[in-house]
Structures are given as C-alpha cells and as structure tokens.
Write a protein that holds these residues in place. Structure first.
Motif, PDB file in Angstrom:
ATOM      1  N   PRO A   1      51.457  33.608  42.845  1.00  0.00           N
ATOM      2  CA  PRO A   1      52.175  34.855  43.157  1.00  0.00           C
ATOM      3  C   PRO A   1      51.528  36.070  42.494  1.00  0.00           C
ATOM      4  O   PRO A   1      50.806  35.954  41.502  1.00  0.00           O
ATOM      5  CB  PRO A   1      53.564  34.601  42.570  1.00  0.00           C
ATOM      6  N   LYS A   2      51.789  37.235  43.049  1.00  0.00           N
ATOM      7  CA  LYS A   2      51.311  38.476  42.460  1.00  0.00           C
ATOM      8  C   LYS A   2      52.179  38.817  41.253  1.00  0.00           C
ATOM      9  O   LYS A   2      53.401  38.764  41.315  1.00  0.00           O
ATOM     10  CB  LYS A   2      51.380  39.610  43.493  1.00  0.00           C
ATOM     11  N   GLN A   3      51.530  39.142  40.128  1.00  0.00           N
ATOM     12  CA  GLN A   3      52.243  39.416  38.887  1.00  0.00           C
ATOM     13  C   GLN A   3      52.402  40.925  38.694  1.00  0.00           C
ATOM     14  O   GLN A   3      51.654  41.722  39.271  1.00  0.00           O
ATOM     15  CB  GLN A   3      51.480  38.819  37.701  1.00  0.00           C
ATOM     16  N   PRO A   4      53.376  41.349  37.884  1.00  0.00           N
ATOM     17  CA  PRO A   4      53.571  42.795  37.652  1.00  0.00           C
ATOM     18  C   PRO A   4      52.390  43.448  36.946  1.00  0.00           C
ATOM     19  O   PRO A   4      52.184  44.653  37.057  1.00  0.00           O
ATOM     20  CB  PRO A   4      54.829  42.839  36.779  1.00  0.00           C
ATOM     21  N   ILE A   5      51.618  42.647  36.197  1.00  0.00           N
ATOM     22  CA  ILE A   5      50.395  43.128  35.551  1.00  0.00           C
ATOM     23  C   ILE A   5      49.287  42.148  35.900  1.00  0.00           C
ATOM     24  O   ILE A   5      49.467  40.929  35.793  1.00  0.00           O
ATOM     25  CB  ILE A   5      50.557  43.236  34.019  1.00  0.00           C
ATOM     26  N   ALA A   6      48.140  42.651  36.309  1.00  0.00           N
ATOM     27  CA  ALA A   6      47.033  41.784  36.752  1.00  0.00           C
ATOM     28  C   ALA A   6      46.307  41.212  35.535  1.00  0.00           C
ATOM     29  O   ALA A   6      45.177  41.584  35.213  1.00  0.00           O
ATOM     30  CB  ALA A   6      46.070  42.573  37.629  1.00  0.00           C
ATOM     31  N   PHE A   7      46.973  40.291  34.863  1.00  0.00           N
ATOM     32  CA  PHE A   7      46.391  39.646  33.686  1.00  0.00           C
ATOM     33  C   PHE A   7      45.363  38.610  34.148  1.00  0.00           C
ATOM     34  O   PHE A   7      45.640  37.792  35.030  1.00  0.00           O
ATOM     35  CB  PHE A   7      47.488  38.965  32.858  1.00  0.00           C
ATOM     36  N   SER A   8      44.177  38.626  33.537  1.00  0.00           N
ATOM     37  CA  SER A   8      43.100  37.721  33.927  1.00  0.00           C
ATOM     38  C   SER A   8      42.859  36.685  32.831  1.00  0.00           C
ATOM     39  O   SER A   8      42.420  37.024  31.726  1.00  0.00           O
ATOM     40  CB  SER A   8      41.811  38.495  34.188  1.00  0.00           C
ATOM     41  N   HIS A   9      43.143  35.408  33.137  1.00  0.00           N
ATOM     42  CA  HIS A   9      42.802  34.345  32.196  1.00  0.00           C
ATOM     43  C   HIS A   9      41.290  34.161  32.098  1.00  0.00           C
ATOM     44  O   HIS A   9      40.783  33.681  31.081  1.00  0.00           O
ATOM     45  CB  HIS A   9      43.457  33.027  32.632  1.00  0.00           C
ATOM     46  N   LYS A  10      40.569  34.522  33.155  1.00  0.00           N
ATOM     47  CA  LYS A  10      39.108  34.399  33.141  1.00  0.00           C
ATOM     48  C   LYS A  10      38.502  35.278  32.049  1.00  0.00           C
ATOM     49  O   LYS A  10      37.540  34.885  31.376  1.00  0.00           O
ATOM     50  CB  LYS A  10      38.539  34.791  34.508  1.00  0.00           C
ATOM     51  N   ILE A  11      39.089  36.468  31.854  1.00  0.00           N
ATOM     52  CA  ILE A  11      38.592  37.378  30.816  1.00  0.00           C
ATOM     53  C   ILE A  11      39.059  36.924  29.444  1.00  0.00           C
ATOM     54  O   ILE A  11      38.263  36.791  28.506  1.00  0.00           O
ATOM     55  CB  ILE A  11      39.063  38.816  31.092  1.00  0.00           C
ATOM     56  N   HIS A  12      40.361  36.647  29.295  1.00  0.00           N
ATOM     57  CA  HIS A  12      40.924  36.368  27.975  1.00  0.00           C
ATOM     58  C   HIS A  12      40.585  34.966  27.478  1.00  0.00           C
ATOM     59  O   HIS A  12      40.098  34.797  26.357  1.00  0.00           O
ATOM     60  CB  HIS A  12      42.443  36.574  28.008  1.00  0.00           C
ATOM     61  N   ALA A  13      40.864  33.950  28.308  1.00  0.00           N
ATOM     62  CA  ALA A  13      40.603  32.574  27.871  1.00  0.00           C
ATOM     63  C   ALA A  13      39.157  32.168  28.120  1.00  0.00           C
ATOM     64  O   ALA A  13      38.629  31.300  27.414  1.00  0.00           O
ATOM     65  CB  ALA A  13      41.536  31.609  28.613  1.00  0.00           C
TER      66      ALA A  13
END
Length: 414
Positions: free
Chosen positions: A245-257
C-alpha cells in the motif's frame, strides 16, 4: 642538601611522567581484544549505534575510530553514552564542543547499558579502527559477472528460449510452404488413383479442427483451466502476498536498511522483547532527522512531513502491511530472540525495497511447513537440554520445531 632536593624532585617528576603516561595509554589497554567481546560489541553497535555512527566515516554523529584516545577517559565515554544530556549540562568542555559541532543534536541516552556492554562496543570499534582494508588481487581469470554462481543468468535463458521458439515457428512456416509447393508439383504429374489419394488426403487442418474429438479436447482443456483458476482463487482468499500500500510518508527501506545499514531492531524496538515488532515512533525518526533536514526551508519533501508530525505531536498514520487473523498467535521475540530467525526469512529482502510489500504467504500451511523443516536452535540454551536428550534417544536426525510441539493447534490458536 641541594643534591637531595634535586634527587627528590627528579623522582617526583619521574613518577608524575609515568602516571601521566599510564593514564594516557590506559584507555587502549583496558579495551579487550577477545573475539567474544568484539562479536558482542558488533551486535550492540549494529542494533543501537549504527543508525547515527560509522567507525571510519561521519554520519549523523562523529566517526568513532580512536574515540577511546580522543575522549578524556573511558569513564567519560561510559557517562556520556548513558546520559549525554547530563554530561553536557554539567558544563563539560569536550561534551559541549561535540554538542555545538553537530548542530546541538543530543545523542540518545542508553541508560540500560552496563559498563561491560560499552566496553564490548569499544572493543569492536578498536578492532574496526585497526583493521586495514586489503584489496584482493585475483590470481586467475576474472569470474563471469552475468550470474551469481558463474552460470548462465535467467535473462540469457529467457532469450535463448524465445529464440528457440521463434526458430520452431519459422521451421513450421517453411515446412508449410514446402508441402504446398510439393503438392503443386505432383499435380502436374500423371499419378495413379492411390497416389492421388495420398497427395490429396481428406485429412486437412479444417477437417481436424471441426471434428468432434478435437472439439471435446478443446472444451475439456478450457474447462480444466477454468476449474483450476476457480480453485486457485478460492485458496487465495485472505492471502495478501505482494500487498504494497501507499504510505503517508515515502519511507525507503532500501536507503535506511540497505545503503545506511541501519539495523532493523533499532527502529522496530519490540522485536526482541514482545509479540509485536512495533512501528517506529516519530521520536525514533527524529533521532537522526534532527540533523538531516532536506526540504525544511520550503516545507516540502518527505522529511518535512516527519518534522511536522513531531512538532504537532501527532503520530504518523502508517498503513499496516503484514496482517494475521485474530485467531492466530505469533510472537516476534520468540522467533527472533530465542530461535534466531532473521527478518528476511519472513519479510524477504527488505533491505532492497523502496516500497515495502508482503513477501511471504503468511498462511497456516506456510508456517507449518517452516516448523517441519527448521532445526531448533538449542545452542547455549539450557531449556532444551532435556528435550535434546530425549530426542536423541528416539532419532539421530536434528530436532525440528515439530518435534517440540510446533504443530500443536494450541501453540498458535489459543
């Protein structure tokens, strides 16, 4: 008298010099080089420090290499780790220098850390500081880069298969032209009745496709495929594999994790001690984004949304992705902390996902299959000693989860 005075003064200065030297070098001497301490420190560093620090490069906080030499003392490091705000408030010069250098961003207080935990982290930092990066020089030919195991990649196999199908179609077309040309050639010859029957056979593509047998086969295959599609549809009810689903903030696990290598347990704090992994609060985000503030001037961008939620004291309304029915019980800490199951086992390559999706089926059959195949992690856990002993009396195979009641209904349905 002067000689005695000079002698005493020399002794005193020597003692002062030795004491100062020992005090300066004590930091490094106290730090363990034992592999067990380094390994424990690496786990603690990855779970708690890696979100803001690197050993050899600056991130949100300073690079930590040689921190045991730069800091006033190891005792100072322990105090700062446990309560950085308290050390800063005390007027400590070194603490306030760091505080001002990094835009007055206070480090999270790790009051639960024991002195031994901090020493293990320092052991890991010291080991990484002293590690020399060595670029291996290949002695033989460079391995192929197309596939991870040196074989032909899936893309190449798909291209080869498509090429073979194209060649097959072309051969059929050519064969059709040859048959047609051969018939026209034979029609110009004087043939016997038997030869004419062979050349002009009544069995053609039209007669075959209009026959009752061919129609039955087509109807049977279409009905079978339709029935299978209906059954597959019924079995897929309630399964959300691939749900993103689309989230309220486009958080990227690819960047963070992935790129930043932040440990999952830093943000999902409940995974080691509770049933739920928990969704990170805004405060956890702001541990880093107090300093990383792209888009703040214009009030746009994803980080600005985090800051707005923090300033307005409103939680971010994340959309839940992984859902289990209320009738099923699952405990994260039991699987992660006791069994040592990696996050990727169930959630897939989360470190490569810009948008998180449900990777696994999460069905009862999927869980049961895992319990049948997975060896129980009994190492270093006295709880399993008697169970392992009893299991060895009946079987030489490793003890699986099903052998300790992992398939009992009441384990998950209570």
């Amino acid at each position: 008298m002067n000689r005695n005075f000079i002698s005493s003064a020399c002794k005193f200065l020597s003692l002062v010099f030795v004491f100062a030297f020992l005090n300066l070098t004590s930091n490094a001497q106290e730090i363990s080089k034992e592999p067990a301490a380094i390994s424990a420190g690496e786990s603690l560093f990855n779970a708690n420090c890696k979100a803001c620090h690197r050993v050899k490069s600056k991130l949100v906080g300073p690079a930590l290499q040689n921190v045991y030499d730069r800091a006033p003392s190891i005792d100072w490091i322990k105090s700062f780790v446990k309560n950085s705000s308290g050390v800063i408030a005390s007027g400590d010069d070194y603490a306030n220098k760091l505080y001002n250098e990094f835009n007055k961003t206070q480090m999270t207080a790790f009051s639960s850390f024991k002195d031994a935990d901090i020493m293990n982290i320092l052991a890991y930092i010291k080991a990484e500081t002293e590690k020399v990066a060595v670029t291996p020089v290949p002695n033989g030919p460079v391995p192929p880069t197309g596939g991870g195991d040196g074989g032909v990649s899936k893309t190449y196999l798909d291209v080869i298969l498509a090429g073979m199908l194209l060649i097959l179609v072309l051969l059929l077309v050519i064969l059709g032209f040859l048959v047609s040309a051969l018939k026209r050639f034979l029609d110009q010859k004087e043939l016997s009745e038997e030869e004419k029957e062979v050349v002009h056979s009544p069995i053609t593509l039209g007669t075959v496709t209009s026959s009752s047998g061919f129609i039955f086969i087509v109807v049977f295959l279409a009905g079978s495929l339709g029935f299978k599609a209906v059954i597959n549809g019924l079995y897929s009810i309630g399964i959300q594999q691939g749900y993103a689903p689309k989230q309220p903030i486009a958080f990227s696990h690819k960047i963070h994790a992935g790129q930043l290598e932040i440990d999952c347990k830093y943000c999902h704090v409940g995974v080691m001690k509770g049933k739920s992994a928990t969704i990170p609060s805004v405060n956890i985000c702001m541990n880093c984004h107090n300093q990383i503030k792209e888009g703040q001037q214009t009030g746009t961008g994803e980080i600005a949304k985090i800051t707005a939620a923090w300033e307005n004291k409103k939680p971010i309304e994340w959309v839940r992705i992984h859902n289990l029915p209320d009738l099923a019980y699952f405990n994260h800490s039991q699987h992660v902390n006791v069994a040592g199951v990696e996050c990727q086992t169930c959630h897939g390559p989360i470190e490569t996902m810009d948008v998180v999706r449900q990777h696994s089926l999460l069905t009862m059959g999927w869980c049961i299959d895992c319990h049948r195949k997975t060896d129980v992690n009994t190492k270093g856990n006295a709880y399993y000693d008697k169970l392992v002993e009893l299991h060895k009396e009946k079987s030489k195979a490793p003890m699986k989860v099903e052998d300790e009641g992992g398939l009992e209904c009441a384990k998950c349905h209570y």
